[in-house]
Motif scaffolding. Structure first.
Motif, PDB file in Angstrom:
ATOM      1  N   ARG A  99     -10.462  12.851 -20.644  1.00 26.99           N
ATOM      2  CA  ARG A  99     -10.104  12.045 -21.810  1.00 26.99           C
ATOM      3  C   ARG A  99      -8.649  12.235 -22.196  1.00 26.99           C
ATOM      4  NH1 ARG A  99     -15.484  12.960 -25.410  1.00 26.99           N
ATOM      5  NH2 ARG A  99     -16.866  11.862 -24.002  1.00 26.99           N
ATOM      6  N   GLN A 100      -8.178  13.433 -22.104  1.00 27.76           N
ATOM      7  CA  GLN A 100      -6.783  13.693 -22.439  1.00 27.76           C
ATOM      8  C   GLN A 100      -5.873  13.068 -21.371  1.00 27.76           C
ATOM      9  OE1 GLN A 100      -5.745  17.800 -22.658  1.00 27.76           O
ATOM     10  NE2 GLN A 100      -3.741  17.406 -23.569  1.00 27.76           N
ATOM     11  N   ALA A 101      -6.267  13.136 -20.105  1.00 30.81           N
ATOM     12  CA  ALA A 101      -5.466  12.580 -19.027  1.00 30.81           C
ATOM     13  C   ALA A 101      -5.438  11.053 -19.092  1.00 30.81           C
ATOM     14  CB  ALA A 101      -6.001  13.030 -17.678  1.00 30.81           C
ATOM     15  N   SER A 102      -6.524  10.412 -19.560  1.00 33.39           N
ATOM     16  CA  SER A 102      -6.550   8.958 -19.608  1.00 33.39           C
ATOM     17  C   SER A 102      -5.584   8.411 -20.646  1.00 33.39           C
ATOM     18  CB  SER A 102      -7.963   8.457 -19.870  1.00 33.39           C
ATOM     19  OG  SER A 102      -8.380   8.863 -21.159  1.00 33.39           O
ATOM     20  N   ALA A 103      -5.140   9.234 -21.589  1.00 30.43           N
ATOM     21  CA  ALA A 103      -4.163   8.779 -22.562  1.00 30.43           C
ATOM     22  C   ALA A 103      -2.819   8.510 -21.890  1.00 30.43           C
ATOM     23  CB  ALA A 103      -4.005   9.811 -23.670  1.00 30.43           C
ATOM     24  N   GLU A 104      -2.576   9.091 -20.721  1.00 30.83           N
ATOM     25  CA  GLU A 104      -1.330   8.889 -19.996  1.00 30.83           C
ATOM     26  C   GLU A 104      -1.354   7.608 -19.160  1.00 30.83           C
ATOM     27  OE1 GLU A 104      -0.770  12.336 -17.650  1.00 30.83           O
ATOM     28  OE2 GLU A 104      -0.966  13.692 -19.344  1.00 30.83           O
ATOM     29  N   CYS A 105      -2.456   6.920 -19.099  1.00 30.31           N
ATOM     30  CA  CYS A 105      -2.566   5.712 -18.281  1.00 30.31           C
ATOM     31  C   CYS A 105      -1.994   4.511 -19.020  1.00 30.31           C
ATOM     32  CB  CYS A 105      -4.027   5.441 -17.927  1.00 30.31           C
ATOM     33  SG  CYS A 105      -4.745   6.716 -16.897  1.00 30.31           S
ATOM     34  N   ARG A 106      -1.477   3.572 -18.250  1.00 29.98           N
ATOM     35  CA  ARG A 106      -0.946   2.343 -18.828  1.00 29.98           C
ATOM     36  C   ARG A 106      -1.166   1.208 -17.812  1.00 29.98           C
ATOM     37  NH1 ARG A 106       3.023   5.090 -16.473  1.00 29.98           N
ATOM     38  NH2 ARG A 106       4.647   3.981 -15.364  1.00 29.98           N
ATOM     39  N   MET A 107      -1.071   0.002 -18.312  1.00 29.15           N
ATOM     40  CA  MET A 107      -1.208  -1.169 -17.464  1.00 29.15           C
ATOM     41  C   MET A 107       0.190  -1.685 -17.132  1.00 29.15           C
ATOM     42  SD  MET A 107      -4.423  -1.522 -17.027  1.00 29.15           S
ATOM     43  CE  MET A 107      -4.668  -3.139 -16.373  1.00 29.15           C
ATOM     44  N   VAL A 108       0.429  -1.942 -15.844  1.00 29.97           N
ATOM     45  CA  VAL A 108       1.705  -2.492 -15.399  1.00 29.97           C
ATOM     46  C   VAL A 108       1.429  -3.723 -14.542  1.00 29.97           C
ATOM     47  CG1 VAL A 108       2.924  -0.285 -15.472  1.00 29.97           C
ATOM     48  CG2 VAL A 108       1.817  -1.002 -13.365  1.00 29.97           C
ATOM     49  N   SER A 109       2.397  -4.591 -14.476  1.00 28.93           N
ATOM     50  CA  SER A 109       2.292  -5.789 -13.660  1.00 28.93           C
ATOM     51  C   SER A 109       2.944  -5.498 -12.310  1.00 28.93           C
ATOM     52  CB  SER A 109       2.992  -6.955 -14.355  1.00 28.93           C
ATOM     53  OG  SER A 109       2.860  -8.113 -13.591  1.00 28.93           O
ATOM     54  N   ARG A 110       2.158  -5.621 -11.238  1.00 28.09           N
ATOM     55  CA  ARG A 110       2.660  -5.336  -9.895  1.00 28.09           C
ATOM     56  C   ARG A 110       2.535  -6.567  -9.013  1.00 28.09           C
ATOM     57  NH1 ARG A 110       1.466   0.691  -8.510  1.00 28.09           N
ATOM     58  NH2 ARG A 110       2.763   1.612 -10.117  1.00 28.09           N
ATOM     59  N   PRO A 111       3.500  -6.759  -8.110  1.00 29.29           N
ATOM     60  CA  PRO A 111       3.430  -7.928  -7.212  1.00 29.29           C
ATOM     61  C   PRO A 111       2.501  -7.667  -6.028  1.00 29.29           C
ATOM     62  CG  PRO A 111       5.458  -6.718  -6.817  1.00 29.29           C
ATOM     63  CD  PRO A 111       4.771  -6.049  -7.979  1.00 29.29           C
ATOM     64  N   TYR A 112       1.760  -8.704  -5.637  1.00 31.67           N
ATOM     65  CA  TYR A 112       0.901  -8.678  -4.450  1.00 31.67           C
ATOM     66  C   TYR A 112       1.075 -10.000  -3.725  1.00 31.67           C
ATOM     67  CZ  TYR A 112      -1.390  -4.740  -6.669  1.00 31.67           C
ATOM     68  OH  TYR A 112      -1.640  -3.540  -7.244  1.00 31.67           O
ATOM     69  N   TYR A 113       0.813  -9.997  -2.427  1.00 36.12           N
ATOM     70  CA  TYR A 113       0.866 -11.223  -1.636  1.00 36.12           C
ATOM     71  C   TYR A 113      -0.537 -11.761  -1.447  1.00 36.12           C
ATOM     72  CZ  TYR A 113       5.696 -10.142  -0.549  1.00 36.12           C
ATOM     73  OH  TYR A 113       7.019  -9.886  -0.653  1.00 36.12           O
ATOM     74  N   ASP A 114      -0.708 -13.075  -1.691  1.00 34.33           N
ATOM     75  CA  ASP A 114      -2.020 -13.679  -1.480  1.00 34.33           C
ATOM     76  C   ASP A 114      -2.168 -14.093  -0.017  1.00 34.33           C
ATOM     77  OD1 ASP A 114      -0.483 -15.941  -1.241  1.00 34.33           O
ATOM     78  OD2 ASP A 114      -1.342 -16.980  -2.970  1.00 34.33           O
ATOM     79  N   ASP A 115      -3.263 -14.789   0.323  1.00 35.82           N
ATOM     80  CA  ASP A 115      -3.530 -15.143   1.719  1.00 35.82           C
ATOM     81  C   ASP A 115      -2.554 -16.172   2.284  1.00 35.82           C
ATOM     82  OD1 ASP A 115      -4.533 -17.135   0.083  1.00 35.82           O
ATOM     83  OD2 ASP A 115      -6.247 -17.569   1.374  1.00 35.82           O
ATOM     84  N   ARG A 116      -1.801 -16.850   1.438  1.00 33.37           N
ATOM     85  CA  ARG A 116      -0.794 -17.806   1.904  1.00 33.37           C
ATOM     86  C   ARG A 116       0.600 -17.190   1.959  1.00 33.37           C
ATOM     87  NH1 ARG A 116      -2.094 -23.475  -1.127  1.00 33.37           N
ATOM     88  NH2 ARG A 116      -4.001 -23.935  -0.010  1.00 33.37           N
ATOM     89  N   GLY A 117       0.722 -15.918   1.587  1.00 40.52           N
ATOM     90  CA  GLY A 117       2.009 -15.256   1.628  1.00 40.52           C
ATOM     91  C   GLY A 117       2.839 -15.432   0.372  1.00 40.52           C
ATOM     92  N   ARG A 118       2.233 -15.961  -0.683  1.00 41.00           N
ATOM     93  CA  ARG A 118       2.952 -16.135  -1.943  1.00 41.00           C
ATOM     94  C   ARG A 118       2.804 -14.878  -2.787  1.00 41.00           C
ATOM     95  NH1 ARG A 118       0.117 -21.568  -3.749  1.00 41.00           N
ATOM     96  NH2 ARG A 118      -1.559 -20.114  -3.432  1.00 41.00           N
ATOM     97  N   VAL A 119       3.826 -14.590  -3.570  1.00 41.59           N
ATOM     98  CA  VAL A 119       3.802 -13.423  -4.449  1.00 41.59           C
ATOM     99  C   VAL A 119       3.076 -13.803  -5.731  1.00 41.59           C
ATOM    100  CG1 VAL A 119       5.196 -11.794  -5.760  1.00 41.59           C
ATOM    101  CG2 VAL A 119       5.947 -12.531  -3.510  1.00 41.59           C
ATOM    102  N   SER A 120       2.141 -12.960  -6.132  1.00 43.75           N
ATOM    103  CA  SER A 120       1.485 -13.129  -7.423  1.00 43.75           C
ATOM    104  C   SER A 120       1.456 -11.771  -8.106  1.00 43.75           C
ATOM    105  CB  SER A 120       0.067 -13.687  -7.252  1.00 43.75           C
ATOM    106  OG  SER A 120      -0.710 -12.813  -6.478  1.00 43.75           O
ATOM    107  N   TYR A 121       1.485 -11.776  -9.414  1.00 47.80           N
ATOM    108  CA  TYR A 121       1.528 -10.544 -10.197  1.00 47.80           C
ATOM    109  C   TYR A 121       0.184 -10.310 -10.861  1.00 47.80           C
ATOM    110  CZ  TYR A 121       6.507 -10.662  -9.386  1.00 47.80           C
ATOM    111  OH  TYR A 121       7.733 -10.674  -8.787  1.00 47.80           O
TER     112      TYR A 121
END
Length: 129
Positions: A99-121
């Motif tokens: 529980r104490q360690a989960s306070a250090e977690c955050r949500m970030v936006s990361r880029p990924y490539y879809d099946d057509r090779g386009r970048v999506s976040y």
């Protein structure tokens, strides 16, 4: 020979008709195109073999059988589930005081490539960085 061309034309027309009225994803469209190609090639090959083996109705029976076999052999499935790699600190997850360690977690936006090779976040949970 005329019957063979007529049968081939009918099979192609029947296989191409549903493509005019449907909207698909890229993967679904490729899978459908493979099935149509397999059906047509199977029908033509079966009709040729059926005509060589038996005169008369052999081409029709061979064409229908070949179409069914070609359709089934060309079937593919599209992977509808998306899998993304998520960075995480495994040592933090194994920590007894989670529980104490989960306070250090955050949500970030990361880029990924879809099946057509386009970048999506996509939002990814990152802990301990």
């Amino acid at each position: 020979m005329r019957h063979l061309l007529l049968i081939t034309g009918l099979v192609v027309a029947a296989a191409a008709a549903p493509t005019l009225a449907s909207a698909r994803t890229a993967c679904d469209q490729r899978a459908h195109d493979r099935k149509v190609t397999g059906t047509v090639l199977g029908a033509v090959g079966g009709a040729l073999i059926g005509n060589a083996v038996a005169d008369g109705k052999g081409a029709i029976i061979g064409g229908v059988g070949g179409a069914v076999v070609g359709n089934q052999l060309a079937r593919t499935k599209c992977d509808t589930g998306r899998t993304y790699s998520r960075a995480s600190n495994r040592a933090t997850a194994r920590n007894s005081n989670y529980r104490q360690a989960s306070a250090e977690c955050r949500m970030v936006s990361r880029p990924y490539y879809d099946d057509r090779g386009r970048v999506s976040y996509h939002q990814t949970r990152v802990c301990g960085q």
